[in-house]
Design an enzyme around this catalytic site. Structure first.
Site, short mmCIF file in Angstrom:
data_model
loop_
_atom_site.label_atom_id
_atom_site.label_comp_id
_atom_site.label_asym_id
_atom_site.label_seq_id
_atom_site.Cartn_x
_atom_site.Cartn_y
_atom_site.Cartn_z
N LYS A 197 9.18 1.33 4.02
CA LYS A 197 10.31 0.77 2.93
C LYS A 197 11.19 2.08 3.38
O LYS A 197 11.14 2.96 3.07
CB LYS A 197 9.75 1.04 1.73
CG LYS A 197 9.67 -0.18 0.82
CD LYS A 197 9.33 -0.02 -0.63
CE LYS A 197 9.56 -0.95 -1.40
NZ LYS A 197 9.38 -0.62 -2.73
C1 E4P Z 1 10.18 -3.03 -5.07
O1 E4P Z 1 9.46 -3.02 -4.05
C2 E4P Z 1 10.24 -1.76 -6.12
O2 E4P Z 1 9.24 -1.04 -5.88
C3 E4P Z 1 10.24 -2.33 -7.28
O3 E4P Z 1 9.96 -3.75 -7.52
C4 E4P Z 1 11.31 -1.67 -8.27
O4 E4P Z 1 11.20 -2.40 -9.73
P1 E4P Z 1 11.85 -1.54 -10.87
O5 E4P Z 1 13.38 -2.01 -10.67
O6 E4P Z 1 11.26 -2.21 -12.01
O7 E4P Z 1 11.62 -0.14 -10.70
#
Ligand code: E4P
Length: 215
Positions: free
Chosen positions: A83
């Site tokens: 990521k």
């Molecule tokens: C995506 O891969 C992120 O880990 C996640 O969906 C972020 O979500 P949040 O906005 O609830 O922290």
């Protein structure tokens, strides 16, 4: 549509994976920190539970640093996807990693233009954050529609992951739009199962059966 779990909690991953509904997992630095465990150890454990793409996020800022972090994470297991945050350095790192055959999930995507850049750089996955857009009074799912439309115009090898999912409606809307994947927090996954009429129906069937045949 593929379901990923958006968590670093191995118990929750195990629980839903046993039902056969988990195609992959996404983590991020906040989710890893929440577990208070060694990063690589958690990632390794997840790869043993789910046989699908497991996203692990880099924490450094420059492209070269991200690439060396990515290489070390990718060496944990073949299913690791890196990521990378949507920055200029992130785009540069994505391009370098794509050339090395390391898959990238471009994260923190909030506009169609950012998604297009990610696809051009060679990202294998793009993660538009639906809930965080809703939080600032934008309709998050509209971003999913735009990105779907853009990717459908070309032949990038790139899948959309609806991320920052906050409720079951986000999942259903993503499915209606034709988004490839939703990464779902365990609490929302739990909500997907629920309907009060299902509970009432089970109760009624049981009562009728028992009134004639007993327990
Ligand atoms: C995506 O891969 C992120 O880990 C996640 O969906 C972020 O979500 P949040 O906005 O609830 O922290």
């Amino acid at each position: 549509m593929k379901f990923f779990l958006d968590t670093a909690n191995v118990e929750k991953i195990r629980e839903f994976a046993e039902m056969g509904i988990v195609d992959g997992v996404t983590t991020n630095p906040s989710l890893i920190a929440k577990e208070g465990r060694n990063f690589e150890e958690v990632i390794k454990e997840i790869t043993q539970i789910v046989d699908g793409p497991i996203s692990a996020e880099v924490t450094k800022d420059t492209a070269n640093e991200m690439v060396s972090e990515a290489e070390s994470l990718a060496s944990i297991h073949d299913n690791i996807v890196i990521k990378i945050p949507m920055t200029k350095e992130g785009i540069k790192a994505t391009n370098m990693l794509a050339k090395k055959g390391i898959k990238v999930n471009m994260t923190l995507v909030f506009s169609p233009a950012q998604a297009l850049l990610a696809a051009k750089a060679g990202a294998r996955y793009i993660s538009p954050f639906v809930g965080r857009l809703d939080d600032i009074s934008h309709i998050g799912t509209e971003l999913l529609i735009s990105i779907r439309e853009i990717l459908d115009n070309y032949d990038f090898e790139c899948e959309i992951i609806a991320a920052s999912i906050r409720n079951p409606l986000h999942v259903v809307e993503a499915a209606r739009i034709g988004v490839d994947i939703a990464t779902i927090p365990p609490a929302v996954m739990e909500q997907l199962f629920k309907h009060p009429l299902t509970d009432i129906g089970i109760e009624r069937f049981k009562k009728d059966w028992e009134s004639v045949f007993g327990k």
